[in-house]
Each structure stands twice: as C-alpha cells, then as structure tokens.
Scaffold this motif. Structure first.
Motif, mmCIF file in Angstrom:
data_model
loop_
_atom_site.group_PDB
_atom_site.id
_atom_site.type_symbol
_atom_site.label_atom_id
_atom_site.label_comp_id
_atom_site.label_asym_id
_atom_site.label_seq_id
_atom_site.Cartn_x
_atom_site.Cartn_y
_atom_site.Cartn_z
ATOM 1 N N PRO A 141 75.798 -11.568 -93.980
ATOM 2 C CA PRO A 141 74.528 -11.156 -94.598
ATOM 3 C C PRO A 141 74.035 -9.818 -94.049
ATOM 4 O O PRO A 141 74.067 -9.599 -92.831
ATOM 5 C CB PRO A 141 73.567 -12.290 -94.205
ATOM 6 C CG PRO A 141 74.434 -13.445 -93.868
ATOM 7 C CD PRO A 141 75.700 -12.889 -93.332
ATOM 8 N N THR A 142 73.592 -8.942 -94.943
ATOM 9 C CA THR A 142 73.231 -7.580 -94.571
ATOM 10 C C THR A 142 71.998 -7.121 -95.346
ATOM 11 O O THR A 142 71.856 -7.442 -96.523
ATOM 12 C CB THR A 142 74.413 -6.620 -94.890
ATOM 13 O OG1 THR A 142 75.591 -7.091 -94.215
ATOM 14 C CG2 THR A 142 74.121 -5.201 -94.457
ATOM 15 N N ASN A 143 71.132 -6.392 -94.678
ATOM 16 C CA ASN A 143 70.002 -5.780 -95.379
ATOM 17 C C ASN A 143 70.032 -4.277 -95.139
ATOM 18 O O ASN A 143 70.252 -3.816 -94.017
ATOM 19 C CB ASN A 143 68.678 -6.340 -94.854
ATOM 20 C CG ASN A 143 67.490 -5.599 -95.453
ATOM 21 O OD1 ASN A 143 67.199 -5.728 -96.642
ATOM 22 N ND2 ASN A 143 66.814 -4.797 -94.647
ATOM 23 N N THR B 230 64.034 -10.988 -89.825
ATOM 24 C CA THR B 230 65.133 -11.527 -90.626
ATOM 25 C C THR B 230 66.177 -12.263 -89.796
ATOM 26 O O THR B 230 67.054 -12.919 -90.348
ATOM 27 C CB THR B 230 65.865 -10.388 -91.372
ATOM 28 O OG1 THR B 230 66.358 -9.456 -90.396
ATOM 29 C CG2 THR B 230 64.937 -9.668 -92.334
ATOM 30 N N LYS C 139 62.863 -8.098 -100.062
ATOM 31 C CA LYS C 139 64.238 -7.827 -99.656
ATOM 32 C C LYS C 139 64.516 -8.459 -98.289
ATOM 33 O O LYS C 139 65.562 -9.085 -98.085
ATOM 34 C CB LYS C 139 64.444 -6.311 -99.588
ATOM 35 C CG LYS C 139 65.886 -5.875 -99.769
ATOM 36 C CD LYS C 139 65.972 -4.362 -99.929
ATOM 37 C CE LYS C 139 67.412 -3.941 -100.074
ATOM 38 N NZ LYS C 139 67.558 -2.492 -100.203
ATOM 39 N N TRP C 140 63.567 -8.328 -97.387
ATOM 40 C CA TRP C 140 63.746 -8.918 -96.058
ATOM 41 C C TRP C 140 63.840 -10.441 -96.147
ATOM 42 O O TRP C 140 64.588 -11.066 -95.398
ATOM 43 C CB TRP C 140 62.580 -8.534 -95.137
ATOM 44 C CG TRP C 140 62.596 -7.096 -94.710
ATOM 45 C CD1 TRP C 140 63.411 -6.104 -95.191
ATOM 46 C CD2 TRP C 140 61.762 -6.487 -93.722
ATOM 47 N NE1 TRP C 140 63.134 -4.916 -94.573
ATOM 48 C CE2 TRP C 140 62.122 -5.117 -93.660
ATOM 49 C CE3 TRP C 140 60.745 -6.942 -92.883
ATOM 50 C CZ2 TRP C 140 61.501 -4.215 -92.799
ATOM 51 C CZ3 TRP C 140 60.125 -6.046 -92.024
ATOM 52 C CH2 TRP C 140 60.502 -4.694 -91.982
ATOM 53 N N ALA D 153 72.691 -9.306 -99.091
ATOM 54 C CA ALA D 153 72.003 -10.328 -98.294
ATOM 55 C C ALA D 153 72.841 -11.596 -98.163
ATOM 56 O O ALA D 153 72.653 -12.395 -97.251
ATOM 57 C CB ALA D 153 70.654 -10.660 -98.918
ATOM 58 N N GLU D 154 73.788 -11.766 -99.098
ATOM 59 C CA GLU D 154 74.671 -12.931 -99.060
ATOM 60 C C GLU D 154 75.961 -12.579 -98.316
ATOM 61 O O GLU D 154 76.328 -13.232 -97.353
ATOM 62 C CB GLU D 154 75.057 -13.249 -100.505
ATOM 63 C CG GLU D 154 74.719 -14.612 -101.018
ATOM 64 C CD GLU D 154 75.101 -14.617 -102.482
ATOM 65 O OE1 GLU D 154 76.206 -15.099 -102.783
ATOM 66 O OE2 GLU D 154 74.320 -14.073 -103.299
ATOM 67 N N ALA E 130 69.278 -16.113 -95.576
ATOM 68 C CA ALA E 130 70.738 -16.254 -95.584
ATOM 69 C C ALA E 130 71.188 -17.192 -94.465
ATOM 70 O O ALA E 130 70.595 -17.205 -93.385
ATOM 71 C CB ALA E 130 71.391 -14.885 -95.427
ATOM 72 N N LYS F 67 73.802 -11.555 -88.590
ATOM 73 C CA LYS F 67 73.302 -10.778 -89.725
ATOM 74 C C LYS F 67 73.211 -9.301 -89.343
ATOM 75 O O LYS F 67 72.904 -8.981 -88.197
ATOM 76 C CB LYS F 67 71.914 -11.279 -90.114
ATOM 77 C CG LYS F 67 71.905 -12.711 -90.657
ATOM 78 C CD LYS F 67 70.487 -13.174 -90.886
ATOM 79 C CE LYS F 67 70.470 -14.650 -91.298
ATOM 80 N NZ LYS F 67 69.083 -15.155 -91.358
ATOM 81 N N PHE G 112 65.179 -12.207 -98.395
ATOM 82 C CA PHE G 112 66.539 -12.621 -98.793
ATOM 83 C C PHE G 112 67.432 -12.746 -97.564
ATOM 84 O O PHE G 112 68.178 -13.705 -97.413
ATOM 85 C CB PHE G 112 67.175 -11.608 -99.759
ATOM 86 C CG PHE G 112 66.481 -11.499 -101.091
ATOM 87 C CD1 PHE G 112 65.766 -12.575 -101.620
ATOM 88 C CD2 PHE G 112 66.554 -10.323 -101.836
ATOM 89 C CE1 PHE G 112 65.134 -12.470 -102.851
ATOM 90 C CE2 PHE G 112 65.925 -10.216 -103.059
ATOM 91 C CZ PHE G 112 65.213 -11.293 -103.565
ATOM 92 N N LEU G 113 67.344 -11.755 -96.670
ATOM 93 C CA LEU G 113 68.201 -11.792 -95.480
ATOM 94 C C LEU G 113 67.762 -12.931 -94.546
ATOM 95 O O LEU G 113 68.600 -13.632 -93.983
ATOM 96 C CB LEU G 113 68.161 -10.454 -94.727
ATOM 97 C CG LEU G 113 69.149 -10.360 -93.563
ATOM 98 C CD1 LEU G 113 70.576 -10.288 -94.079
ATOM 99 C CD2 LEU G 113 68.869 -9.163 -92.670
#
Lengths: 583, 160
Positions: free
Chosen positions: A303-305, A213, A163-164, A295-296, A170, A175, A166-167
């Motif tokens: 972008p957000t996690n 990230t 998951k990290w 993440a997008e 981005a 972010k 992905f961010l």
C-alpha cells in the motif's frame, strides 16, 4: 544601532542572478554581524536579495550588485543608517506584489535558513506533528485534514484527507508514503522553491501523513535537475533524524518513519503515480492500469500514498493552527491558497501564493504588474503541457479548480506563463505537442503515434504548408488521443491544441489560408524589412547580423538581403529606432 | 579489449556496486553513479555492472534508454544545457540555441571537434524568472541575448 544579521537569499535563481558573488563579497568584508543564508522569498524579479536584521526588524534590499553590496557593507560596519534605495518590500511595487498574497505553504521560504533545523523549530516547526502524536489519534488527524478541505496541489485536486483514509484502511504492511517532487512542467518551479526554502515543512507534512496512515517507509522522488533541493533535503533529513523526529520510535513513542530521497533521471511521465512507483522500483517509468490503486498495491505491491510537495507543505500549518485557519480562505469547492510560478511577459516574475478566488487579472496585473513589454497581453498558459491557454478576455476568471477547468485549461501544479501579442499561439501549441510527443512513454498507441501526427500537422501549419482540413483533423485526433490513453499525459496532451483552437482559431486560419503569422514568430511566414522612414543608417543592425545579410552606407537607409536572411530577429532586437518591420 | 581493461572495468563495477547497492531497485542510482564518474555510460561498465548485480544487460539498457538524463557518448570539457521551458521559449530560447549551435558548429547531443563543448537542451531548469536561461557546467546564465551568449561562449573557449 547594531546590526545583528545579514541574510542573503540563496535559492537556485538567486544564485543564478548573482547571489553567490554577493555572499562572497560580504564574507570577505569584516561585517561585524552574523552572515546567514535563506532561500527564495519569491521576489525573483528583484534578485539578488539581501536582508539586514537589527533590533527594529528586517529590511530587505533587492537588485544587489557589487556596488550596492559595498554600500551595505559600509553602513552595516559603521552602524549608520541603512540606505533608502532598493528597499523592495517597502516601495510601491513591493507592496503591490505582496499585499494580495497569503503565505501558508511558502510561509518560511526566504525567511529562515533552510539548512538549520533550529530556525525551523524557532518558527513553530514540528509543533504540528508533536501535537498529533501527543493528543490525537490517527483517525482524528485524518478528520482534521478532511475538515481543512485540502486538495492535492499536484494538479488533479483530489481531497487529501480522503486519499489518506484509503491508505489508513489498507490491510498489508509495511505501507509507503511518497512525496512527488518530480516537477516536470516546463515553466513551473514552485516545488523546487519549497524544497530549497523549507524542506522541514515537507518532512513534517509527510510525518503527519505517516502517523495518520500507518506508513513506515517514505521516499521523496525529486528530479535530478534540482541539485540544491536534493542537497537541502538530505541535510534536513539528517538533522531531523538526529533530533529523533525521523527514524525509529519517534519522540519515544512506537511511531516509526524512515525517509529517503530518490533522484529522478529525467522523464516527465514519472509525475504520474504508477510511473513514479515503477521508477522508484528501478524500472522504466511506464504507467500501469488502475485498479489496483496505489493505496492497495503500490511500491513492491504494498500500500502506497503519493502527494505532491506543496500538499505536504500545507499540512504543518493546518495541524498547528487548526483546519479553520486554512479553510477560511475558500472559493466554491476550492480551499486554502495556491502557489503559482508567475513567469513570461509580466513585470514582476516570481513565486506567488494567493488565496483561492482571486482572479487571474488580479494576479497578472496587480501582483505581476502587467505587461513587461508594454505590448498588450494576449493569454496566460496554465498547467503546462497538460493545460491550456486562457485568453485575456477571460482574465476575470477566479482562480479555483472548477472555474479554471471550465476554461479548458487546468489549475495544474502552478505554472503560469503570461504571453503578449508577440507570442504565436500556433507555435505555443506546437511547442507543447513537441514536448508531450517526446515524453510519451510509448505504451498507448494514440499517445505514441497520435501526438506525433498532431505535431506534424502543427509543424506544417507553422511552416505555411497547412491545408484546408488540418484543423478538423487536429480536433479529431485530439479526441482519440485523450480517450484512448491510459494516463494523464496522453489524456491531457491535446489540451494546449484544443484551447488555442477554441480561443485563437483565427490565428490558425491566418497561417493556413493567408500564409501569415500575425504574431510575427513563425519563420517561414515572416520577412524582415527595413522601414526607410525610421532607419537613420546607424549600422548597428549590420554589425549584429550573424549572416552579414544587411548592407548600407553609414547614415543611409539599410537593406536586408532576403536570400541570405535566416530570420533570427537579432536586427530587430538591436535596432533602437524601430526601423525593422516584420511582414 | 585487453585483459587489463577487463579487470579495470570489473574492479570499477565492484566499486560502483559497493557504493550504491546491488538490489534491483538500485538500477537507476547505479547508472547515475557510472555517469557521475565518466560523464556517460560506457557499454563496458553497463555490462560489468549488470554481471555484478546478476541482472540481464537488457534490463540496464532498458532503463538507461528510457530516461533522458543518460547518455551513451563521452561529453566535452564543458556541458552546455539550453533551457527550453515555456518561459524560456516565449522569451527567445530558440534564438539563443541557434547562436550557440552556429557558433560551435554542432547540433543537439553533439560535441565540438576540439572536445571543448557538448550541446544539449533541457525541458526546464526552474529559473523561469531569468528566462532565457543556459546552464554551462554548474553555472546558470540568465536574461540572455544572442550577443551576451556569444560573449560567454568566448570566455569559456578562452579557458575560463
């Protein structure tokens, strides 16, 4: 022997159990020792808790009332031997409660003062992030988290390192990083305990994620019902900022991360990622279609996690001790430990952290001490409104994501409510449907209306008005609701109904066909009567009855007027001679 | 509405916005600030705050009606929140709720005629180990029985 410190457990439930009064009593006494606070150590069954620290270590005392507090005061003051009673860590039950637990996320909870960054630093706090900044690249940090095998502790169980990444991948900036502390499951209080007990661990976990990230802005989204958690978080953020562990140019590097607390306003659906982001933006918390994934395009389309409190709280340990120290606890594809809020009909209720692979029975019977009512246990509810009821016959199921999912329940965020044979499973299903139906945001038709129809069916079954094909209708609706809902709330809403139908179908049938509630819970289906063999005519029930529907002379068998009885059950609770029967 | 009221509300709206901020993302904290001051959201303040931050009133109402924290009527002197979480439910929260409801003669969301108590229920207070639990103002009472609940209510009614 000098006593250096006296420490009072001041978590929310400790305070509710009377810790504040104990603290004030200790404060007034001239102790001759430093008086400190800590948070919940997880032994909720023994609150209020006071620890005394001297040269030989810390001794924990439980069930401290004003009388026992006075005993402690006297022995601390005089420097004499501390009392032998109420030593809850050393006695047999304390050992059983603690022996099987492994504390990683809860390591500092109930040990350090959560309102003091120095105490966190003294136990190795912020060492993990300093190590990252000084000697690892962001890519290496992500690799370490991947190697550790950590999966999201909020319920879905997605691999955190992935998951990290992905961010990190981005393109847009800035972010965002979010900590989901909107612990909405009724029956779960793990996240509250972590935030109240060790807020710096959560901050350090978020800092690590930010470093890995490239996120520069962060929010902790916390439910408003947790005022103490919010208060301690704000103190922790202030302290960390003063030490240059948050804010701009952290520790003299070009790494910057600013963190704010956002108070939720009461909406269960905001635990869902897209709804939570809408709420942070100041809008109605309605879930949105994915993709785009956070993440997008997350908060403000940037972008957000999002990770859960417990997930972040595990990170400092992994960074400090290395991924192997974490993944040595593993079972199947599940790694590390999981925190559970053990509640309901068990002797020792509290917060437990266990390695993956322990069985439900080990948690409920060994750690929890088994039934608190001395009645047979029937089921355990896991995962709250999105989860299900696992019957006693499956208590040997190991705790890991896959095995729990195979039962039809879910690991969820960690609520574990134990039920005995006086819990009606149809009523439990109705309870959860009532909850999800109220909390449905209304966006998807089947979630909005389907849950309503399911609730109506369940309600009429519990009222004795169920009809022959109600069960098949429930099953049909359940399928539609879960298939046609956008978010987890709707997709998983039928779970409590489906699991109870799977394991306790005969209870549904008893309600529908025989118009009986075997557990003696559903009011329209039960009748309270006096058992003439046991009644001694003590009049206690007649005095307690709120509608005055019980009559009888002293020392003679009493009688309940069914016309006036509201079936509150107070007579049964009051009777000391087991003379009130439920039909 | 007299003009004095208008200007009072406008003045307070400016205070609220100055304390919290005027960006659209501040809608929830703004509403929380209003409720903190008055115990509920008055139509007048919602409207004046909306004007102050240049957002349609509907936007504020849309948000306010979505979240369960917000209420639109004044509350009594003491706010009672009965926890209806899972642990409390299986421990008899319903019985405790009934006792309060019957004792005070109000149902959920209502305030007693004397203005002393408002009755609400909440999904979970996170004190599951003490189930069943009730929160009155800032105090949490646990391991309640109907009898214990009645006694606590009496203490408050007698002016605790």
């Amino acid at each position: 022997m000098g006593n250096n410190r006296v420490i009072v457990g001041m978590g929310s439930c400790g305070i509710a159990a009377g810790a504040k009064a104990v603290y004030e009593q200790l404060e007034k006494a001239d102790l001759g020792a430093e008086l400190c606070i800590t948070s919940c150590v997880g032994m909720c069954y023994a609150e209020p808790i006071v620890e005394v620290e001297n040269a030989s270590g810390r001794i924990m005392f439980g069930n401290v009332d004003s009388r026992f507090a006075e005993v402690l005061i006297q022995s601390v003051k005089s420097g004499s031997e501390l009392p032998d009673e109420n030593r809850i860590k050393e006695d047999e039950t304390g050992k059983k409660y603690l022996d099987r637990q492994v504390k990683i996320a809860l390591k500092n909870c109930g040990v350090i003062n959560p309102e003091s960054i120095d105490e966190y630093l003294a136990v190795g706090g912020y060492e993990g992030i300093k190590k990252c900044i000084n000697s690892s690249t962001p890519e290496e940090v992500i690799e370490i988290v991947k190697t550790s095998g950590l999966r999201g502790r909020g319920g879905a169980g997605f691999t955190t390192g992935v998951k990290w990444s992905f961010l990190a991948g981005a393109k847009n900036n800035p972010k965002y990083l979010v900590c989901n502390a909107d612990e909405g499951d009724p029956g779960a209080f793990m996240d509250r305990a972590v935030l109240e007990g060790d807020p710096h661990a959560v901050i350090e976990g978020m800092l690590t994620a930010a470093y890995a990230t490239g996120a520069s802005l962060g929010y902790v989204y916390c439910r408003a019902e947790y005022p103490l958690a919010i208060k301690r978080l704000i103190i922790a953020i202030k302290e960390a900022s003063e030490r240059n562990l948050l804010g701009d140019n952290i520790q003299g590097t070009d790494f910057s991360f600013n963190l704010k607390v956002k108070e939720g306003a009461g909406a269960f659906v905001c635990g869902e990622e897209t709804a939570l982001m809408a709420s942070i933006e100041g809008r109605r918390g309605m879930p949105a279609l994915r993709p785009p994934f956070p993440a997008e395009a997350g908060i403000n389309k940037l972008p957000t996690n999002i990770n859960n409190v417990e997930t972040y709280a595990n990170v400092p340990f992994i960074m400090r001790e290395g991924p192997e120290a974490f993944n040595k606890y593993s079972f199947g594809k599940s790694v590390g430990t999981k925190v559970f809020a053990l509640a309901g009909k068990v002797k020792r209720v509290g917060l437990v952290e266990v390695p993956m692979g322990l069985t439900l029975r080990e948690v409920i019977e060994e750690i929890g001490g088994g039934s608190s009512s001395d009645r047979p246990l029937k089921a355990v509810q896991m995962g709250g409104p999105a989860g299900g009821c696992i019957p006693e016959s499956l208590f040997d199921t190991p705790i890991d994501y896959d095995s729990i999912n195979a039962t039809g329940a879910i690991m969820g965020s960690g609520g574990m409510v134990v039920m005995d044979d006086q819990t009606c499973m149809v009523d439990v299903a109705r309870y959860f449907l009532n909850f999800t139906q109220k909390e449905s945001c209304g966006k998807c038709t089947f979630c909005r209306i389907g849950t309503k129809r399911m609730l109506e069916i369940l309600t009429r079954i519990t009222e004795g008005k169920g009809v022959e094909n109600d069960i098949s209708l429930l099953e049909e609706l359940a399928g539609h609701v879960s298939k046609t809902s956008l978010c987890g709330l709707g997709q998983l809403a039928p779970n409590p109904v489906l699991t109870t139908l799977k394991y306790f179908r005969e209870e549904y049938e008893a309600h529908i066909k025989d118009k009986k509630c075997p557990a003696g819970v559903c009011k329209p289906l039960i009748k309270f009567t006096v058992n003439p063999d046991n009644c001694i005519g003590c009049t206690a029930c007649a005095k307690a009855c709120p509608t005055k529907c019980i009559s009888g002379e002293r020392k003679e068998v009493h009688f309940i007027d069914q016309e006036k009885c509201v079936k509150c059950g107070i007579c049964r609770d009051t009777c000391k001679f087991d003379a009130i029967d439920i039909d | 509405m007299s003009c004095a009221d208008c200007s009072n509300a406008a003045k307070e709206a400016r205070e609220v916005v100055a304390a919290v901020g005027s960006e659209p993302e501040k809608v929830i904290p703004l509403l929380q600030e209003i409720q903190k001051r008055h115990g509920y959201l008055s139509q007048e303040l919602i409207e004046t705050v909306a004007e102050e931050i240049n957002l349609p009133v509907s936007r504020l109402y849309g948000v306010a009606t979505f979240y369960s924290q917000f209420r639109f009527h004044p509350i009594g002197k003491h706010l009672i929140k009965v926890c209806k979480g899972t642990a409390c439910h299986v421990a008899g929260a319903e019985k405790v709720y009934s006792i309060i409801s019957e004792d005070l003669g109000v149902v959920e969301g209502e305030t007693t005629e004397d203005g002393l108590f408002t009755l609400e229920s909440v999904a979970c207070l996170g004190c599951c180990s003490l189930a069943p639990v009730v929160m009155i103002d800032d105090n949490i009472y646990g391991k309640l029985s109907p009898a214990k609940m009645g006694k606590i209510l009496k203490e408050y009614a007698d002016g605790k």
